[in-house]
Design a protein around this motif. Structure first.
Motif, mmCIF file in Angstrom:
data_model
loop_
_atom_site.group_PDB
_atom_site.id
_atom_site.type_symbol
_atom_site.label_atom_id
_atom_site.label_comp_id
_atom_site.label_asym_id
_atom_site.label_seq_id
_atom_site.Cartn_x
_atom_site.Cartn_y
_atom_site.Cartn_z
ATOM 1 N N GLY A 1 2.837 1.020 3.698
ATOM 2 C CA GLY A 1 2.662 -0.177 4.494
ATOM 3 C C GLY A 1 3.190 -1.406 3.783
ATOM 4 O O GLY A 1 3.394 -1.404 2.569
ATOM 5 N N ARG B 1 1.115 10.104 2.193
ATOM 6 C CA ARG B 1 1.537 10.214 3.595
ATOM 7 C C ARG B 1 1.454 8.878 4.324
ATOM 8 O O ARG B 1 1.449 8.835 5.546
ATOM 9 C CB ARG B 1 0.665 11.234 4.324
ATOM 10 N N ARG B 2 1.378 7.816 3.555
ATOM 11 C CA ARG B 2 1.151 6.515 4.165
ATOM 12 C C ARG B 2 1.866 5.439 3.362
ATOM 13 O O ARG B 2 1.825 5.441 2.142
ATOM 14 C CB ARG B 2 -0.350 6.272 4.154
ATOM 15 N N LEU C 1 2.330 -0.361 9.177
ATOM 16 C CA LEU C 1 1.733 0.784 8.506
ATOM 17 C C LEU C 1 2.330 2.051 9.101
ATOM 18 O O LEU C 1 2.299 2.250 10.319
ATOM 19 C CB LEU C 1 0.212 0.787 8.692
ATOM 20 N N TRP D 1 3.277 7.967 12.778
ATOM 21 C CA TRP D 1 2.726 6.850 13.549
ATOM 22 C C TRP D 1 3.105 5.546 12.879
ATOM 23 O O TRP D 1 2.990 5.406 11.668
ATOM 24 C CB TRP D 1 1.199 6.929 13.607
ATOM 25 N N GLU E 1 0.850 -1.171 0.000
ATOM 26 C CA GLU E 1 0.000 0.000 0.000
ATOM 27 C C GLU E 1 0.897 1.236 0.000
ATOM 28 O O GLU E 1 1.787 1.353 0.813
ATOM 29 C CB GLU E 1 -0.879 -0.036 1.254
ATOM 30 N N GLN E 2 0.703 2.156 -0.927
ATOM 31 C CA GLN E 2 1.455 3.399 -0.989
ATOM 32 C C GLN E 2 0.492 4.558 -1.197
ATOM 33 O O GLN E 2 -0.325 4.537 -2.101
ATOM 34 C CB GLN E 2 2.448 3.397 -2.143
ATOM 35 N N GLU E 3 0.582 5.552 -0.378
ATOM 36 C CA GLU E 3 -0.169 6.792 -0.494
ATOM 37 C C GLU E 3 0.801 7.904 -0.139
ATOM 38 O O GLU E 3 1.842 7.644 0.469
ATOM 39 C CB GLU E 3 -1.371 6.781 0.453
ATOM 40 N N ASP F 1 2.145 6.122 9.043
ATOM 41 C CA ASP F 1 1.310 7.276 8.689
ATOM 42 C C ASP F 1 2.029 8.547 9.108
ATOM 43 O O ASP F 1 2.566 8.614 10.213
ATOM 44 C CB ASP F 1 -0.025 7.241 9.452
ATOM 45 N N ARG F 2 2.028 9.541 8.245
ATOM 46 C CA ARG F 2 2.553 10.861 8.604
ATOM 47 C C ARG F 2 1.388 11.840 8.544
ATOM 48 O O ARG F 2 0.776 12.033 7.500
ATOM 49 C CB ARG F 2 3.654 11.283 7.644
ATOM 50 N N THR F 3 1.080 12.459 9.676
ATOM 51 C CA THR F 3 -0.063 13.362 9.753
ATOM 52 C C THR F 3 0.303 14.721 9.158
ATOM 53 O O THR F 3 1.462 14.982 8.841
ATOM 54 C CB THR F 3 -0.527 13.542 11.211
#
Length: 82
Positions: free
Chosen positions: A8, A5-6, A26, A36, A1-3, A28-30
């Motif tokens: 995994g 800010r994310r 996973l 996280w 999974e690539q987004e 996550d960058r807020t």
């Protein structure tokens, strides 16, 4: 999974491994730059000696997850903030 800010990744054990299970990570960058790391794992003993180790096995898994978090903090310390 690539987004943007994310990111995994996950893996599962192979035949012959002492445990049968999967683990996913996973990151996550807020919007404020906070990072996280979520580690999700499930497993069951596949070998007699893992069953015999009982709760100690779970403790080793938790220690590994904490080490992943420590490593992520070190890696992120060198990344310039937006």
């Amino acid at each position: 999974e690539q987004e943007p800010r994310r990111a995994g990744w996950a893996y599962g054990t192979l035949p012959g491994h002492p445990e049968c299970g999967e683990e996913s990570f996973l990151v996550d960058r807020t919007g404020d730059g906070t990072v996280w790391l979520t580690v999700t794992a499930f497993s069951r003993p596949a070998k007699w000696y893992v069953r015999a180790a009982g709760p100690a096995t779970r403790g080793l898994q938790h220690a590994y997850a904490r080490r992943c978090g420590t490593t992520l903090r070190k890696l992120c310390a060198d990344i310039p903030q937006p």
